[in-house]
Design a protein around this motif. Structure first.
Motif, PDB file in Angstrom:
ATOM      1  N   THR A 170       1.046  -1.038   0.070  1.00 50.32           N
ATOM      2  CA  THR A 170       0.245  -0.326  -0.147  1.00 50.32           C
ATOM      3  C   THR A 170       0.615   1.201   0.145  1.00 50.32           C
ATOM      4  O   THR A 170       2.170   1.593   0.705  1.00 50.32           O
ATOM      5  CB  THR A 170      -0.784   0.412   1.188  1.00 50.32           C
ATOM      6  N   TYR A 171       0.871   2.682  -1.239  1.00 52.66           N
ATOM      7  CA  TYR A 171       1.190   3.068  -1.088  1.00 52.66           C
ATOM      8  C   TYR A 171       0.110   4.888  -0.689  1.00 52.66           C
ATOM      9  O   TYR A 171      -0.894   4.709  -1.128  1.00 52.66           O
ATOM     10  CB  TYR A 171       1.903   3.756  -2.229  1.00 52.66           C
ATOM     11  N   SER A 172       0.991   5.478  -0.062  1.00 52.86           N
ATOM     12  CA  SER A 172       0.148   7.140   0.188  1.00 52.86           C
ATOM     13  C   SER A 172       0.078   7.946  -0.975  1.00 52.86           C
ATOM     14  O   SER A 172       1.487   7.721  -1.437  1.00 52.86           O
ATOM     15  CB  SER A 172       0.319   7.530   1.034  1.00 52.86           C
ATOM     16  N   VAL A 173      -0.886   8.551  -1.948  1.00 50.68           N
ATOM     17  CA  VAL A 173      -0.311   9.307  -3.037  1.00 50.68           C
ATOM     18  C   VAL A 173      -1.299   9.871  -2.963  1.00 50.68           C
ATOM     19  O   VAL A 173      -2.211  10.734  -2.471  1.00 50.68           O
ATOM     20  CB  VAL A 173      -0.449   8.492  -4.004  1.00 50.68           C
ATOM     21  N   ASN A 174      -0.897  11.191  -3.609  1.00 52.32           N
ATOM     22  CA  ASN A 174      -1.510  12.664  -3.678  1.00 52.32           C
ATOM     23  C   ASN A 174      -3.190  11.935  -4.592  1.00 52.32           C
ATOM     24  O   ASN A 174      -3.067  11.436  -5.246  1.00 52.32           O
ATOM     25  CB  ASN A 174      -0.899  13.556  -4.291  1.00 52.32           C
ATOM     26  N   ALA A 175      -4.355  12.405  -4.003  1.00 56.30           N
ATOM     27  CA  ALA A 175      -5.749  12.042  -4.428  1.00 56.30           C
ATOM     28  C   ALA A 175      -5.019  12.850  -5.328  1.00 56.30           C
ATOM     29  O   ALA A 175      -5.975  11.358  -6.819  1.00 56.30           O
ATOM     30  CB  ALA A 175      -6.447  12.536  -3.371  1.00 56.30           C
ATOM     31  N   GLY A 176      -5.453  13.392  -6.480  1.00 59.21           N
ATOM     32  CA  GLY A 176      -5.134  13.939  -7.809  1.00 59.21           C
ATOM     33  C   GLY A 176      -4.148  13.273  -9.272  1.00 59.21           C
ATOM     34  O   GLY A 176      -4.752  13.706  -9.908  1.00 59.21           O
ATOM     35  N   ASP A 177      -3.542  12.898  -8.033  1.00 57.21           N
ATOM     36  CA  ASP A 177      -2.370  11.466  -8.843  1.00 57.21           C
ATOM     37  C   ASP A 177      -2.780  10.819  -9.496  1.00 57.21           C
ATOM     38  O   ASP A 177      -4.043   9.744  -9.436  1.00 57.21           O
ATOM     39  CB  ASP A 177      -1.086  11.139  -8.250  1.00 57.21           C
ATOM     40  N   SER A 178      -3.133   9.999 -11.114  1.00 62.61           N
ATOM     41  CA  SER A 178      -3.808   8.910 -12.031  1.00 62.61           C
ATOM     42  C   SER A 178      -2.495   7.894 -11.582  1.00 62.61           C
ATOM     43  O   SER A 178      -1.073   8.034 -11.507  1.00 62.61           O
ATOM     44  CB  SER A 178      -3.446   9.781 -13.063  1.00 62.61           C
TER      45      SER A 178
END
Length: 65
Positions: A57-65
């Motif tokens: 599991t990774y945490s990413v910016n919500a707007g990144d595709s």
């Protein structure tokens, strides 16, 4: 950010989409996307191996595709 979660860049997201499992080298596929309850700008993306079931599991910016 939760312990054990990695923050991913757009470049890392592209690499994850084509990644292989660290355990068995099987193909990893995106299986779950959920909002980070502590930061609305982030989301958690979980990738699971179709061969052995290993997940990351990774945490990413919500707007990144």
């Amino acid at each position: 950010m939760l312990k054990g979660h990695l923050v991913a860049t757009k470049e890392r997201l592209a690499a994850m989409a084509a990644s292989r499992c660290a355990v068995c080298s099987g193909a990893m596929a995106l299986s779950l996307v959920k909002a980070d309850p502590t930061d609305s700008a982030l989301e958690f993306r979980t990738y699971v191996c179709g061969e052995c079931g290993h997940s990351q599991t990774y945490s990413v910016n919500a707007g990144d595709s």
